[in-house]
Design an enzyme around this catalytic site. Structure first.
Site, PDB file in Angstrom:
ATOM      1  CE  LYS A   4      66.881 -12.617 -14.836  1.00  0.00           C
ATOM      2  NZ  LYS A   4      65.930 -11.190 -15.583  1.00  0.00           N
ATOM      3  CD  GLU A  16      58.006 -11.983 -15.830  1.00  0.00           C
ATOM      4  OE1 GLU A  16      57.755 -11.348 -14.880  1.00  0.00           O
ATOM      5  OE2 GLU A  16      59.283 -11.487 -15.527  1.00  0.00           O
ATOM      6  CG  ASP A  28      65.254  -5.929 -12.940  1.00  0.00           C
ATOM      7  OD1 ASP A  28      64.198  -6.676 -12.609  1.00  0.00           O
ATOM      8  OD2 ASP A  28      65.341  -5.477 -13.514  1.00  0.00           O
ATOM      9  CB  SER A  29      61.232  -8.184  -8.343  1.00  0.00           C
ATOM     10  OG  SER A  29      62.288  -9.331  -8.323  1.00  0.00           O
ATOM     11  CD  GLU A  69      63.866  -7.123 -17.968  1.00  0.00           C
ATOM     12  OE1 GLU A  69      63.631  -7.672 -16.662  1.00  0.00           O
ATOM     13  OE2 GLU A  69      63.502  -6.736 -18.744  1.00  0.00           O
ATOM     14  CG  ASP A  92      67.421  -9.308 -12.533  1.00  0.00           C
ATOM     15  OD1 ASP A  92      67.635 -10.479 -14.046  1.00  0.00           O
ATOM     16  OD2 ASP A  92      65.867  -8.970 -12.547  1.00  0.00           O
TER      17      ASP A  92
END
Length: 277
Positions: free
Chosen positions: A118, A186, A49-50, A120, A88
């Site tokens: 993925k 991270e 998602d970056s 978080e 993501d």
């Protein structure tokens, strides 16, 4: 077997089986050409998602949508043959409930061909991870600095220092027990990343963590010097393509203004007349 020798893309269980073995290689990708460069070199490619910050100019990842992730996932999938693709889940697509997470994860996988998603979060997301895994959705977890939570974390700060180490260790244990096949660490202190890597049974993928993690990942535009809005300490520039591109654009503009481009070799003349028999 090395990534370059592999004939078919690995599955999540193949990544899980690399625990304690040869380091796992990964980068982010958002486009077909970039994915083609990584294919067979990376064990898995993450559609991160970056992309919101790197390609769309957003100030954070919070504005990234499902539609954006699916569009870029499809693009990356076209460039991959022998590397697994992980996509993501964007902010707001999974936090409400396990059921919401499953609907959106199923959509991502069916519309992109991703091998896994993925998401978080640690202890708080363990129930959701277990719910997805039981329903056939492989999950890569992400703990430590979770960019979708920067407003509650107080910015892009190192996570797990001092008294916070035990909480992060609990996050790692929780996602492993819930069935995640790997976990991204991270911005975690190296000693804590080493401890997590040693104690959890699934591979750890470091980004600003430790060289002793089971694998590493970077944002490709960071490591190539294409995205330079800011540079995290953990980013190593392997190239400076942004500088090269800026110089190329300037050279092009100079030649256009001087009428040096296009030259004779770049334009078309009249077609040769056909010969009569």
């Amino acid at each position: 077997m090395s990534a370059t020798a592999r004939k078919t893309a690995p599955m999540p269980d193949d990544i899980r089986a690399r625990k304690g073995g040869a380091p796992i290689v990964s980068l982010t990708a958002y486009t077909t050409p970039m994915a083609q460069l990584m294919d067979g070199v990376c064990d898995f490619v993450l559609v991160g998602d970056s992309v919101g910050m790197v390609l769309h100019g957003l100030p954070s990842t919070l504005g990234v949508t499902m539609e954006m992730m699916i569009m870029h996932g499809r693009a990356v999938a076209r460039g991959l043959k022998t590397s697994m693709m992980v996509v993501d889940m964007p902010f707001g697509s999974y936090e409400e409930s396990p059921q919401q997470a499953f609907r959106n994860a199923a959509r991502i996988m069916s519309e992109t061909g991703a091998g896994a998603v993925k998401l978080e979060g640690g202890v708080a997301m363990a129930e959701t991870i277990a719910f997805l895994v039981k329903r056939g959705v492989p999950v890569m977890a992400h703990i430590g600095l979770t960019p979708q939570s920067i407003n509650t974390l107080g910015g892009y700060k190192v996570q797990g220092r001092g008294d916070a180490a035990d909480a992060l260790m609990a996050d790692a244990d929780a996602v492993a027990q819930a069935g995640a096949f790997a976990v991204v660490l991270e911005k975690v202190p190296a000693a804590l990343a080493d401890r997590i890597t040693e104690e959890v049974p699934i591979p750890t993928i470091g980004i600003g963590a430790s060289a002793n993690c089971d694998g590493q990942i970077l944002v490709v535009d960071d490591m190539l010097g294409l995205f330079t809005a800011f540079k995290a300490k953990f980013v190593k520039r392997y190239a400076h393509l942004g500088d090269d591109a800026k110089a190329a654009v300037a050279a092009y503009a100079e030649e256009v203004q001087a009428r040096a481009f296009p030259g004779p070799e770049h334009v078309f003349g009249e077609a040769a007349p056909e010969k009569k028999e």
